[in-house]
Design a protein around this motif. Sequence first.
Motif, PDB file in Angstrom:
ATOM      1  N   ALA A 163       0.808  -0.959  -0.338  1.00 56.04           N
ATOM      2  CA  ALA A 163       0.095  -0.063   0.235  1.00 56.04           C
ATOM      3  C   ALA A 163       1.210   1.307   0.243  1.00 56.04           C
ATOM      4  N   GLN A 164       0.110   2.419  -0.717  1.00 57.81           N
ATOM      5  CA  GLN A 164       1.002   3.507  -0.829  1.00 57.81           C
ATOM      6  C   GLN A 164       0.790   4.039   0.522  1.00 57.81           C
ATOM      7  N   ARG A 165       0.495   4.693   1.404  1.00 56.97           N
ATOM      8  CA  ARG A 165       0.845   5.242   2.479  1.00 56.97           C
ATOM      9  C   ARG A 165       1.103   4.956   3.682  1.00 56.97           C
ATOM     10  N   PHE A 166       0.460   2.959   4.087  1.00 58.82           N
ATOM     11  CA  PHE A 166       0.625   2.461   4.931  1.00 58.82           C
ATOM     12  C   PHE A 166       1.310   1.053   5.362  1.00 58.82           C
ATOM     13  N   GLY A 167       1.842   0.786   3.543  1.00 56.30           N
ATOM     14  CA  GLY A 167       2.136  -0.231   3.107  1.00 56.30           C
ATOM     15  C   GLY A 167       3.786  -0.753   4.362  1.00 56.30           C
ATOM     16  N   SER A 180      12.733   8.382  -0.139  1.00 58.38           N
ATOM     17  CA  SER A 180      11.776   8.328  -0.910  1.00 58.38           C
ATOM     18  C   SER A 180      10.921   7.510  -1.642  1.00 58.38           C
ATOM     19  N   MET A 181      10.920   5.885  -1.245  1.00 57.94           N
ATOM     20  CA  MET A 181      10.181   5.290  -1.152  1.00 57.94           C
ATOM     21  C   MET A 181       9.167   5.354  -0.348  1.00 57.94           C
ATOM     22  N   ALA A 182       8.794   6.142   0.810  1.00 57.99           N
ATOM     23  CA  ALA A 182       7.982   6.554   1.793  1.00 57.99           C
ATOM     24  C   ALA A 182       6.458   6.362   1.258  1.00 57.99           C
ATOM     25  N   GLY A 183       5.826   6.769   0.572  1.00 58.91           N
ATOM     26  CA  GLY A 183       5.410   7.219  -0.372  1.00 58.91           C
ATOM     27  C   GLY A 183       4.883   6.895  -1.879  1.00 58.91           C
ATOM     28  N   PHE A 184       5.885   5.329  -2.216  1.00 58.15           N
ATOM     29  CA  PHE A 184       5.723   5.254  -3.277  1.00 58.15           C
ATOM     30  C   PHE A 184       4.184   4.880  -4.039  1.00 58.15           C
ATOM     31  N   ASN A 185       4.269   4.122  -4.621  1.00 57.17           N
ATOM     32  CA  ASN A 185       2.923   3.971  -5.324  1.00 57.17           C
ATOM     33  C   ASN A 185       3.013   3.101  -6.037  1.00 57.17           C
ATOM     34  N   TRP A 186       3.324   1.428  -5.784  1.00 56.83           N
ATOM     35  CA  TRP A 186       3.407   0.340  -6.831  1.00 56.83           C
ATOM     36  C   TRP A 186       2.983  -0.453  -7.917  1.00 56.83           C
ATOM     37  N   THR A 187       0.973   0.793  -7.302  1.00 54.52           N
ATOM     38  CA  THR A 187       0.613   0.054  -8.566  1.00 54.52           C
ATOM     39  C   THR A 187       0.423   1.173  -9.817  1.00 54.52           C
ATOM     40  N   GLY A 188       1.146   2.183  -9.336  1.00 56.77           N
ATOM     41  CA  GLY A 188       0.884   3.332 -10.823  1.00 56.77           C
ATOM     42  C   GLY A 188       1.686   3.218 -11.052  1.00 56.77           C
ATOM     43  N   GLY A 189       2.850   1.993 -12.009  1.00 55.41           N
ATOM     44  CA  GLY A 189       3.240   2.049 -13.148  1.00 55.41           C
ATOM     45  C   GLY A 189       2.796   0.985 -14.026  1.00 55.41           C
ATOM     46  N   GLN A 190       3.687   0.538 -14.975  1.00 53.59           N
ATOM     47  CA  GLN A 190       3.260  -0.397 -15.941  1.00 53.59           C
ATOM     48  C   GLN A 190       4.156  -1.708 -15.159  1.00 53.59           C
ATOM     49  N   LEU A 191       5.450  -1.696 -14.719  1.00 55.36           N
ATOM     50  CA  LEU A 191       6.833  -2.599 -14.382  1.00 55.36           C
ATOM     51  C   LEU A 191       6.840  -2.987 -12.786  1.00 55.36           C
ATOM     52  N   GLY A 276      -5.173  -1.992 -14.862  1.00 54.10           N
ATOM     53  CA  GLY A 276      -4.841  -1.082 -14.933  1.00 54.10           C
ATOM     54  C   GLY A 276      -2.442  -0.838 -14.476  1.00 54.10           C
ATOM     55  N   PRO A 277      -2.308  -0.188 -14.682  1.00 56.37           N
ATOM     56  CA  PRO A 277      -2.762   1.983 -14.599  1.00 56.37           C
ATOM     57  C   PRO A 277      -3.362   1.712 -16.060  1.00 56.37           C
ATOM     58  N   ASP A 278      -3.790   1.892 -16.958  1.00 56.58           N
ATOM     59  CA  ASP A 278      -4.561   2.620 -18.602  1.00 56.58           C
ATOM     60  C   ASP A 278      -4.257   1.200 -18.894  1.00 56.58           C
ATOM     61  N   ARG A 279      -5.134   0.227 -18.263  1.00 59.38           N
ATOM     62  CA  ARG A 279      -5.002  -1.182 -18.655  1.00 59.38           C
ATOM     63  C   ARG A 279      -3.673  -1.618 -19.530  1.00 59.38           C
ATOM     64  N   LEU A 280      -2.287  -1.294 -19.147  1.00 62.51           N
ATOM     65  CA  LEU A 280      -1.347  -1.160 -19.076  1.00 62.51           C
ATOM     66  C   LEU A 280      -0.592  -2.950 -18.626  1.00 62.51           C
ATOM     67  N   THR A 281      -1.681  -3.303 -17.726  1.00 57.55           N
ATOM     68  CA  THR A 281      -1.311  -4.581 -17.421  1.00 57.55           C
ATOM     69  C   THR A 281      -1.946  -5.968 -17.430  1.00 57.55           C
ATOM     70  N   GLU A 282      -3.019  -5.914 -18.609  1.00 61.23           N
ATOM     71  CA  GLU A 282      -4.214  -6.520 -18.893  1.00 61.23           C
ATOM     72  C   GLU A 282      -3.468  -7.668 -19.414  1.00 61.23           C
TER      73      GLU A 282
END
Length: 331
Positions: A163-167, A180-191, A276-282
């Motif tokens: 999770a981004q905030r409390f993971g 820099s990884m404190a609030g990283f959004n793991w599901t915000g990018g394809q990789l 997601g995001p943007d159907r990039l992991t379908e």
Amino acid sequence: MHDAPPPACGAPDPAGTPAERRPSGGGAPGGGRQRRAGSRLPYLLLLPALAVTAVLLGWPLVMNGLLSFQNLNMTQLIRHVTEWAGTDNYRAALGSEDFWRVTLRSVVFTAVNVVLIMLLGTLTGLLLARLGPRMRLLLSAGLVLAWAMPVIAATTVYQWLFAQRFGVVNWVLDALGFHSMAGFNWTGGQLSTFFVISLLIIWTSVPFVAVNLYAATTTIPRELYEAAALDGAGAAQSFATVTLPFLRPFLLVTTFLEVIWIFKAFPHIFAINEGGPDRLTETLPVYAFVEGVGNQHYGAGAAISVLTILILLALMSYYLRIAMRQEEDEK
């Protein structure tokens, strides 16, 4: 004393049976019928299982195939109207760049995960064979628990970990100095999303490979290792000449199963971020669901699912040829 002459043709022998009527092998007259009935018995025993398989698996496949030739959306469902579209759904799917992009993504995703699962599972299985009884029992229990956990429950755990905030993962990385990884959004990018999905799939799949490989190692005679040691073979040579030949059939079958399971994986991917995001992991199963159910183009979704099965069969046919060729070489 002179030996008695043989009985004439048709004359009764001392037992009272004509010579030409005596059974040649001493078998009963009904032995042939019994053998034929015995040869049919395995097929008769398989009939109930085949009937259940045809109903539960064959009928849905037939209905899905018929649906793929229809133009079916919510309007047709409400009006109970069947509009046949011929091969329009297939032509639309095969002519779409998105379909081929998702197909390539599915193949790469399957290949990467199967390689990692087989590598880690094999190493874990060999480790089980080397451990003592107590440590082997402890590790086996952990593997079985990970394997037995429902997919949605495991997905919920991974969503909480990343999770981004409390993971927990971000908190640990921040504590280790990666601020820099404190609030990283793991599901915000394809990789990064594929990284989380792959961890989840590997975590739930490695136990199957490891436990079964350990079971396969228990069938290897210890005398072969002793003979290899007497010949001066080291650990690597013993593995190549003794362990690997015994495990090769298991590795082939397990790889075959893992390719099927990973290629058709749906809940792992959809539950993490719905493709997601943007159907990039379908992948193809998720793509078929989104196009069919999400966009209410049920005929198009059915056509994509049929194409998914055909692509998987094509991949498996190539793999089966390799397996059969290797089996012939071993003979």
